[in-house]
Design a protein around this motif. Structure first.
Motif, PDB file in Angstrom:
ATOM      1  N   SER A 242     -10.361  12.390  -8.781  1.00 40.05           N
ATOM      2  CA  SER A 242     -10.124  11.771  -7.468  1.00 40.05           C
ATOM      3  C   SER A 242      -8.935  10.839  -7.563  1.00 40.05           C
ATOM      4  O   SER A 242      -8.757  10.158  -8.566  1.00 40.05           O
ATOM      5  CB  SER A 242     -11.324  10.935  -7.025  1.00 40.05           C
ATOM      6  N   LEU A 243      -8.163  10.821  -6.500  1.00 40.25           N
ATOM      7  CA  LEU A 243      -6.998   9.943  -6.435  1.00 40.25           C
ATOM      8  C   LEU A 243      -7.077   9.154  -5.142  1.00 40.25           C
ATOM      9  O   LEU A 243      -7.473   9.700  -4.103  1.00 40.25           O
ATOM     10  CB  LEU A 243      -5.709  10.768  -6.442  1.00 40.25           C
ATOM     11  N   ARG A 244      -6.720   7.895  -5.196  1.00 40.19           N
ATOM     12  CA  ARG A 244      -6.771   7.098  -3.979  1.00 40.19           C
ATOM     13  C   ARG A 244      -5.687   6.030  -4.019  1.00 40.19           C
ATOM     14  O   ARG A 244      -5.502   5.360  -5.031  1.00 40.19           O
ATOM     15  CB  ARG A 244      -8.138   6.414  -3.866  1.00 40.19           C
ATOM     16  N   GLN A 245      -4.978   5.904  -2.926  1.00 41.24           N
ATOM     17  CA  GLN A 245      -3.983   4.840  -2.828  1.00 41.24           C
ATOM     18  C   GLN A 245      -4.244   4.054  -1.550  1.00 41.24           C
ATOM     19  O   GLN A 245      -4.361   4.632  -0.473  1.00 41.24           O
ATOM     20  CB  GLN A 245      -2.564   5.421  -2.814  1.00 41.24           C
ATOM     21  N   THR A 246      -4.351   2.736  -1.694  1.00 39.60           N
ATOM     22  CA  THR A 246      -4.604   1.863  -0.554  1.00 39.60           C
ATOM     23  C   THR A 246      -3.422   0.921  -0.368  1.00 39.60           C
ATOM     24  O   THR A 246      -2.860   0.431  -1.340  1.00 39.60           O
ATOM     25  CB  THR A 246      -5.879   1.035  -0.805  1.00 39.60           C
ATOM     26  N   TRP A 247      -3.059   0.721   0.888  1.00 40.26           N
ATOM     27  CA  TRP A 247      -2.030  -0.272   1.217  1.00 40.26           C
ATOM     28  C   TRP A 247      -2.652  -1.294   2.156  1.00 40.26           C
ATOM     29  O   TRP A 247      -3.389  -0.936   3.063  1.00 40.26           O
ATOM     30  CB  TRP A 247      -0.850   0.381   1.941  1.00 40.26           C
ATOM     31  N   VAL A 248      -2.365  -2.536   1.921  1.00 42.93           N
ATOM     32  CA  VAL A 248      -2.855  -3.602   2.798  1.00 42.93           C
ATOM     33  C   VAL A 248      -1.627  -4.364   3.262  1.00 42.93           C
ATOM     34  O   VAL A 248      -0.668  -4.500   2.494  1.00 42.93           O
ATOM     35  CB  VAL A 248      -3.802  -4.546   2.029  1.00 42.93           C
ATOM     36  N   ASP A 249      -1.661  -4.862   4.516  1.00 42.79           N
ATOM     37  CA  ASP A 249      -0.557  -5.690   5.021  1.00 42.79           C
ATOM     38  C   ASP A 249      -0.170  -6.698   3.959  1.00 42.79           C
ATOM     39  O   ASP A 249      -0.989  -7.475   3.503  1.00 42.79           O
ATOM     40  CB  ASP A 249      -1.029  -6.496   6.237  1.00 42.79           C
ATOM     41  N   GLY A 250       1.070  -6.662   3.560  1.00 43.42           N
ATOM     42  CA  GLY A 250       1.523  -7.706   2.638  1.00 43.42           C
ATOM     43  C   GLY A 250       1.474  -7.299   1.181  1.00 43.42           C
ATOM     44  O   GLY A 250       2.159  -7.893   0.377  1.00 43.42           O
ATOM     45  N   PHE A 251       0.645  -6.363   0.816  1.00 42.15           N
ATOM     46  CA  PHE A 251       0.687  -5.935  -0.576  1.00 42.15           C
ATOM     47  C   PHE A 251       0.134  -4.533  -0.765  1.00 42.15           C
ATOM     48  O   PHE A 251      -0.487  -3.964   0.125  1.00 42.15           O
ATOM     49  CB  PHE A 251      -0.019  -6.927  -1.503  1.00 42.15           C
ATOM     50  N   THR A 252       0.375  -3.994  -1.928  1.00 43.07           N
ATOM     51  CA  THR A 252      -0.086  -2.654  -2.270  1.00 43.07           C
ATOM     52  C   THR A 252      -1.177  -2.764  -3.315  1.00 43.07           C
ATOM     53  O   THR A 252      -1.015  -3.434  -4.323  1.00 43.07           O
ATOM     54  CB  THR A 252       1.079  -1.829  -2.840  1.00 43.07           C
ATOM     55  N   ALA A 253      -2.270  -2.101  -3.056  1.00 43.59           N
ATOM     56  CA  ALA A 253      -3.359  -2.099  -4.030  1.00 43.59           C
ATOM     57  C   ALA A 253      -2.993  -1.136  -5.149  1.00 43.59           C
ATOM     58  O   ALA A 253      -2.177  -0.237  -4.960  1.00 43.59           O
ATOM     59  CB  ALA A 253      -4.643  -1.668  -3.350  1.00 43.59           C
ATOM     60  N   PRO A 254      -3.570  -1.302  -6.312  1.00 48.78           N
ATOM     61  CA  PRO A 254      -3.258  -0.374  -7.396  1.00 48.78           C
ATOM     62  C   PRO A 254      -3.709   1.048  -7.083  1.00 48.78           C
ATOM     63  O   PRO A 254      -4.703   1.257  -6.392  1.00 48.78           O
ATOM     64  CB  PRO A 254      -4.028  -0.931  -8.589  1.00 48.78           C
ATOM     65  N   PHE A 255      -2.942   1.996  -7.568  1.00 43.57           N
ATOM     66  CA  PHE A 255      -3.313   3.402  -7.474  1.00 43.57           C
ATOM     67  C   PHE A 255      -4.607   3.590  -8.272  1.00 43.57           C
ATOM     68  O   PHE A 255      -4.713   3.135  -9.404  1.00 43.57           O
ATOM     69  CB  PHE A 255      -2.177   4.241  -8.069  1.00 43.57           C
ATOM     70  N   ALA A 256      -5.613   4.225  -7.646  1.00 41.70           N
ATOM     71  CA  ALA A 256      -6.926   4.257  -8.282  1.00 41.70           C
ATOM     72  C   ALA A 256      -7.431   5.671  -8.509  1.00 41.70           C
ATOM     73  O   ALA A 256      -8.054   6.268  -7.636  1.00 41.70           O
ATOM     74  CB  ALA A 256      -7.919   3.477  -7.425  1.00 41.70           C
ATOM     75  N   PRO A 257      -7.135   6.236  -9.659  1.00 48.29           N
ATOM     76  CA  PRO A 257      -7.676   7.554  -9.980  1.00 48.29           C
ATOM     77  C   PRO A 257      -9.040   7.452 -10.665  1.00 48.29           C
ATOM     78  O   PRO A 257      -9.390   6.394 -11.191  1.00 48.29           O
ATOM     79  CB  PRO A 257      -6.660   8.113 -10.965  1.00 48.29           C
ATOM     80  N   SER A 258      -9.787   8.520 -10.622  1.00 51.88           N
ATOM     81  CA  SER A 258     -11.016   8.571 -11.401  1.00 51.88           C
ATOM     82  C   SER A 258     -11.220  10.000 -11.895  1.00 51.88           C
ATOM     83  O   SER A 258     -10.898  10.971 -11.196  1.00 51.88           O
ATOM     84  CB  SER A 258     -12.188   8.057 -10.547  1.00 51.88           C
ATOM     85  N   TRP A 259     -11.687  10.136 -13.119  1.00 53.91           N
ATOM     86  CA  TRP A 259     -11.753  11.439 -13.769  1.00 53.91           C
ATOM     87  C   TRP A 259     -13.087  11.582 -14.476  1.00 53.91           C
ATOM     88  O   TRP A 259     -13.421  10.767 -15.326  1.00 53.91           O
ATOM     89  CB  TRP A 259     -10.590  11.561 -14.764  1.00 53.91           C
ATOM     90  N   GLY A 260     -13.851  12.600 -14.094  1.00 56.40           N
ATOM     91  CA  GLY A 260     -15.168  12.777 -14.682  1.00 56.40           C
ATOM     92  C   GLY A 260     -15.346  14.167 -15.282  1.00 56.40           C
ATOM     93  O   GLY A 260     -14.741  15.144 -14.819  1.00 56.40           O
ATOM     94  N   ASN A 261     -16.129  14.225 -16.329  1.00 62.10           N
ATOM     95  CA  ASN A 261     -16.413  15.503 -16.999  1.00 62.10           C
ATOM     96  C   ASN A 261     -17.886  15.605 -17.346  1.00 62.10           C
ATOM     97  O   ASN A 261     -18.522  14.592 -17.628  1.00 62.10           O
ATOM     98  CB  ASN A 261     -15.642  15.588 -18.324  1.00 62.10           C
ATOM     99  N   ALA A 262     -18.391  16.829 -17.340  1.00 58.39           N
ATOM    100  CA  ALA A 262     -19.759  17.057 -17.830  1.00 58.39           C
ATOM    101  C   ALA A 262     -19.756  18.340 -18.648  1.00 58.39           C
ATOM    102  O   ALA A 262     -19.283  19.386 -18.182  1.00 58.39           O
ATOM    103  CB  ALA A 262     -20.730  17.167 -16.657  1.00 58.39           C
ATOM    104  N   TRP A 263     -20.224  18.228 -19.901  1.00 59.83           N
ATOM    105  CA  TRP A 263     -20.299  19.411 -20.776  1.00 59.83           C
ATOM    106  C   TRP A 263     -21.744  19.689 -21.128  1.00 59.83           C
ATOM    107  O   TRP A 263     -22.440  18.792 -21.624  1.00 59.83           O
ATOM    108  CB  TRP A 263     -19.567  19.163 -22.098  1.00 59.83           C
TER     109      TRP A 263
END
Lengths: 507, 325
Positions: A242-263
Motif C-alpha cells: 500500500s502507498l499513501r501520500q497526504t498533504w496538509v495546508d502548510g506542510f507535506t506528510a511523509p510518504f507512507a508505504p506499507s508492505w506485508g507478506n504471508a508464507w
C-alpha cells in the motif's frame, strides 16, 4: 457497531477515521431486536434495531441505544474509610439511520446518519467531594455513499459531514469546542485474474475548528492519494503493498508505504505453519489543538513519523472436534518528532517535536475450540510484553512511557451446552509509572492488578425466528481494589442483567 | 528518618501526586514520600504551600481542596481540614493561609473564567482550628496569593490587582489598601521589619508596616511572571528569588541586598525548569528545585550562596519550595 465517544476535541484524526464506517446492505426481509439492561451502581441501558429490506429497491436500518450509570459505587479511601464515589455519572445515547436505494443489482446509493450524545462527569481523585467538572459531547455524522460494480471493476464515491461539539464545564464556568469536517472520497477497485486485487483512490478533508481557545475559527485542508495491491505471488506466498501520500495546508506528510507478506511454510490436513511480516511507515498529523491552541499552539510543528516492523509465526491444528490456533508476534517501532506539550519560557505550555520513542515487544495468543457431543468449550489466552521507551535524552537510560504497562495478559474460558453458556474471564495489567523517570512509589506509580469476571446466559427460541436471550454478568468478581489512573477509585464487584429479544424474517 | 529540610513537591494538576519529602542537610540523605511513609496514606492532592505554626505544618492543597495538618517533628497526621459534603462554606482552589489565635485565614483563587482567563469569586475562608470547621467565606475583589501576619493584621497580596490589602481579623474587614505595581505575589519581612513584595509585573516594593507607606519601588526586576518564588536569608538582609523565563521554566536566581536600590542585572546561577527556592538558615546554602517540566519527578540542586554548586538530590513531582525544620 461501535458506541462510545469518538470525541473530536483531542483527536481530529480519530474523527477522520470514523466517517469511513461502513454498513453492509441488510439481507432481504425484516429483522431486529431490542434489549434492556439493569445493573449495579445505578446502571440501566436499552437499545434496539430494525432492518427492513422488502422486495424492491429500498431498504434501511435503524438503531438506537441509551445507557445511564450513576457510578455511585463504594470504595475504601486511603485511611480505609468507606466512601461513596461522587461525580462519576455517565450517560450516553444515540441513533443511527441508514437508507439505501438500489439501482441495479450491484449499484446502490446509501445514506447514513449517526447522532451520538455523551454527558459525563469527570471522576475526581479519591476524597475530592467538591469536584464539579463535566464534559458534554454531541456529534452528527452524515455520509452519502454511492457504489457500483461492472464486471471486475468496482467504483465508490462518498460525501460526508462530521460535526462535533464538546463543552467542558467546571461548575457554571466552561468552554465549548466545535469542529465541522467535510469529506469527499473516491475509490476504484478491480480484480485482476483470480489472484490479484488492485485499489486506488483519493480523499479530501476540509476541517473547521471553533473555540475561544483557538482564537475563533481555524481551517485546515487535507488531501490524500492512495493505491494498493494484494494477491498471490506463489501458491504459498501472499503479498500486499500500500502507498499513501497526504498533504496538509502548510506542510507535506511523509510518504507512507506499507508492505506485508504471508508464507505458508508447512501444511498438512491437520497442521498449518505460517510466517507473516509487515513493514510500514506511519505518521500523525498535528491536531488543530496542537497547531492553534491559544496560548501555546505551534504552527511550526512537523508530523510525527515512524517505522513499524513486525514478524509473526502462526500455527493451526485441526481435528474433527478440535481446533487450536496460536500466534507469536514480535514488533519494533521507531517514532521521531513525537509531539508533546511542555512548559515554555513564555509562561504557558506549548507542543514541540521533541521526543523519540522506541518500542518493541511481543504478543502471544492462543485459541482453542473443543466440541465433544452437545458441549462447546472455548479457551482463549493472550499476553503482551511492551517496551515503549523515550530515548531522546542521550545521557539517560531508555525510560518507559507513563501509563504503558510492561505486561498485559488475559483470557477466557467459555462453556456452552445447547442454549446455556458460562464464561470465566480474567485480565492482568502490570505496574505502570506515573512519570518518565520510572519511579515506584505511592504517588509515582499505579500498582499491578488482576480482575476476574463471570458471566452466564440462556437463550430460548420460540415461534419461528424469534428468540429471547437472558444473561447475567459479574464484573470484578473478587472485589479487587485497583486503580486505572492514579488515585481514581474503581468499582468493586458489580452485576448486570440483560434481556434481549430478537426476530427475523430473512428467507 | 526525616531530614531537617522539607521539600514541598506540588505534583501535577489532575494527577494529585503532590508529596512531601525531606533532606538531611548534613548527609544529603533523601526521604521521599515522607508524609505517606509516616502515616500510611498519601497527601493525594496538589500542594500549593506549606505554612508552619506552633509546631504544626499546614499543607494547603487543591484538587482536592483541603488542608493537611501534621506535626513538624515527626510528620504524624493531625487532621484533614475540608468542607463536609454539601457544606455552605467551601474552599475554592485554596493557595495559602495565615493563622491568628485559633483561626486560619485561607486565601482561595476562586473560579477561572474560561473566556477572560481571570479568577473570579475569590475568597478568604475562615477556619476554626478548634473544630476544623469552615466558618465563613469573605469575598475578595481580586485573586489573592500569599498572606503574612504582621502585628495582628493579615497582609494579603492581591495578585489579580495592584494592591496589598490589610485585613483586620478583629472586624473581618479590609482596613487599608496599599498601592503597588501590578501583581503583588510573595512577601517577606527583613531585619528592619520592612515588608518586601515581589510583583509579577517585575518590581520589588518595600513597605513600612508601621505606616503602610511604600518606602521604595525597584522596577525592572527580572522575575518569573507567575507564582513568584522569593525568600530572605535568616539574618533578614538578602533577598533571593527565581526569575527570567516564565512558569515554570523559571531559570535563574537573582539576589538583592536590602540596602540596594536598583535591580540586579546578573543572576547568581541559572538553569532549566527551576520552580522553587530556599535558603538554609545557618549555612546559607541555596536550595533550588528543578521541576523537570513535570515530565519526571523533580530534583533539588544545592549551591553555596555565591553560586558554587554542591550536589543534586532526588525530589518528588514539581518541587516548589522548602521549609527548614
Amino acid at each position: 457497531m461501535q458506541y462510545g465517544a469518538a470525541s473530536a476535541l483531542y483527536g481530529s484524526d480519530a474523527v477522520g477515521g470514523s466517517i469511513l464506517l461502513q454498513e453492509s446492505l441488510p439481507k432481504p426481509g425484516f429483522g431486529g431486536g431490542a434489549f434492556v439492561e439493569v445493573g449495579s451502581f445505578g446502571h440501566y441501558a436499552h437499545g434496539g434495531q430494525l432492518q427492513y429490506a422488502p422486495q424492491g429497491r429500498f431498504s434501511g436500518q435503524s438503531k438506537w441505544y441509551y445507557a445511564y450509570s450513576e457510578n455511585d459505587f463504594p470504595y475504601r479511601d486511603f485511611q480505609g474509610r468507606r466512601q461513596t464515589q461522587n461525580q462519576a455519572r455517565v450517560k450516553y445515547g444515540g441513533w443511527m439511520q441508514q437508507l439505501n436505494y438500489r439501482f441495479r443489482s450491484k449499484t446502490f446509493l446509501s445514506l447514513n446518519a449517526w447522532f451520538h450524545q455523551n454527558d459525563r462527569q469527570i471522576q475526581p481523585v479519591i476524597n475530592n467531594f467538591q469536584a464539579n467538572e463535566s464534559l458534554f459531547d454531541q456529534s452528527l455524522r452524515v455520509v452519502a455513499d454511492f457504489q457500483t460494480q461492472f464486471r471486475l471493476h468496482h467504483f465508490s464515491a462518498k460525501l460526508g459531514y462530521v460535526g462535533d461539539r464538546q463543552t467542558y464545564l467546571d461548575g457554571a464556568s466552561g468552554s465549548t469546542f466545535r469542529t465541522r469536517k467535510y469529506v469527499g472520497l473516491m475509490e476504484y477497485e478491480r480484480q485482476w485474474g483470480t489472484r490479484w486485487q488492485f485499489r486506488a483512490g483519493a480523499d479530501v478533508y476540509h476541517t473547521q475548528g471553533q473555540s475561544p481557545n483557538l482564537g475563533g475559527a481555524v481551517h485546515e485542508n487535507r488531501y490524500a492519494g492512495f493505491a494498493s495491491g494484494r494477491g498471490q505471488l506463489r501458491p504459498f506466498w501472499n503479498m500486499s503493498l500500500s502507498l499513501r501520500q497526504t498533504w496538509v495546508d502548510g506542510f507535506t506528510a511523509p510518504f507512507a508505504p506499507s508492505w506485508g507478506n504471508a508464507w505458508k511454510i508447512w501444511q498438512s490436513p491437520k497442521h498449518q505453519w505460517q510466517i507473516k511480516t509487515l513493514a510500514a511507515r506511519s505518521f500523525r498529523i498535528p491536531t488543530l489543538n496542537d497547531r492553534y491552541w491559544q496560548p501555546g499552539g505551534n504552527l511550526a510543528l512537523r508530523p510525527e513519523q515512524g517505522w513499524n516492523l513486525e514478524g509473526g509465526l502462526q500455527y493451526r491444528f485441526q481435528k474433527t472436534d478440535w481446533h487450536i490456533e496460536t500466534e507469536l508476534t514480535h514488533y519494533r517501532l521507531w517514532v521521531e518528532d513525537w509531539i508533546f506539550w511542555r512548559p515554555t519560557e513564555n509562561g504557558y505550555w506549548s507542543p514541540e517535536n521533541l521526543r523519540s520513542v522506541r518500542g518493541q515487544g511481543f504478543e502471544l495468543s492462543g485459541n482453542g475450540h473443543w466440541s465433544p457431543g452437545p458441549w462447546l468449550v472455548r479457551l482463549q489466552l493472550q499476553m503482551a510484553y511492551t517496551r515503549s521507551e523515550e530515548v531522546s535524552e542521550a545521557h539517560l537510560p531508555p525510560r518507559q512511557l507513563p501509563y504503558v504497562p510492561r505486561w498485559r495478559a488475559g483470557g477466557f474460558l467459555h462453556l456452552q451446552r445447547k442454549q446455556a453458556w458460562l464464561r470465566l474471564q480474567s485480565q492482568y495489567t502490570s505496574l505502570r509509572y506515573e512519570t518518565l523517570d520510572n519511579r515506584v512509589g505511592p504517588a509515582s506509580s499505579v500498582p499491578a492488578f488482576q480482575l476476574w469476571g463471570l458471566a452466564a446466559g440462556y437463550s430460548r427460541a420460540f415461534r419461528e425466528k424469534q428468540a429471547l436471550h437472558l444473561s447475567l454478568q459479574v464484573e470484578n468478581l473478587l472485589n479487587t481494589a485497583y486503580q486505572n489512573y492514579i488515585f481514581r477509585a474503581m468499582p468493586g464487584r458489580s452485576f448486570q442483567l440483560r434481556l434481549q429479544y430478537t426476530f427475523s424474517s430473512h428467507p | 528518618m526525616l531530614g531537617d529540610v522539607v521539600v514541598v513537591n506540588e505534583g501535577n494538576f489532575q494527577s494529585a501526586d503532590g508529596t512531601l519529602s525531606t533532606i538531611n542537610s548534613q548527609t544529603g540523605a533523601v526521604s521521599l514520600e515522607a508524609f505517606a511513609s509516616t502515616n500510611g496514606f498519601p497527601v493525594a492532592a496538589t500542594i500549593q504551600n506549606v505554612i508552619e505554626h506552633n509546631g504544626l505544618y499546614y499543607a494547603v492543597c487543591n484538587a482536592p481542596d483541603k488542608i493537611e495538618v501534621f506535626r513538624k517533628d515527626n510528620f504524624a497526621s493531625v487532621a484533614t481540614i475540608r468542607p463536609g459534603f454539601g457544606a455552605p462554606v467551601v474552599f475554592n482552589s485554596p493557595f495559602s493561609l495565615a493563622i491568628i489565635g485559633n483561626t486560619a485565614y485561607v486565601s482561595n483563587w476562586g473560579t477561572l473564567n474560561f473566556t477572560t482567563f481571570i479568577w473570579e469569586n475569590s475568597t478568604l475562608v475562615k477556619v476554626n482550628l478548634l473544630t476544623n470547621a469552615l466558618e465563613e467565606a469573605i469575598t475578595l475583589d481580586a485573586q489573592p496569593q500569599h498572606l503574612l501576619v504582621i502585628d495582628g493584621k493579615i497582609y494579603m497580596a492581591l495578585v489579580g490587582s495592584d494592591e496589598i490589602a490589610v485585613f483586620d481579623p478583629a472586624t473581618d474587614q479590609i482596613t487599608e489598601r496599599i498601592e503597588v505595581p501590578a501583581g503583588p505575589d510573595r512577601m517577606v519581612l527583613d531585619r528592619n521589619d520592612r515588608l518586601w513584595v515581589i510583583c509579577n509585573s517585575g518590581a520589588l516594593v518595600r513597605i513600612n508596616p508601621a505606616t503602610n507607606a511604600v518606602e521604595a519601588t525597584i522596577s525592572n526586576i527580572p522575575n518569573a511572571g507567575f507564582n513568584e518564588k522569593m525568600v530572605i536569608d535568616d539574618e533578614g538582609d538578602t533577598l533571593y528569588w527565581l526569575s527570567s523565563a516564565g512558569f515554570p521554566t523559571t531559570n535563574a536566581v537573582y539576589s538583592l541586598d536590602i540596602t540596594q536600590t536598583t535591580a540586579p542585572t546578573t543572576p547568581i546561577i541559572s538553569g532549566q525548569n527551576w520552580y522553587g527556592i530556599g535558603i538554609s538558615p545557618d549555612t546559607d546554602l541555596l536550595y533550588v528545585a528543578d521541576s523537570k517540566a513535570f515530565q519526571s519527578n523533580g530534583e533539588v540542586l544545592r549551591y553555596q550562596a555565591n553560586g558554587q554548586p554542591i550536589d543534586t538530590l532526588a525530589a518528588g513531582r514539581g518541587p516548589n519550595g522548602f521549609l527548614f525544620r
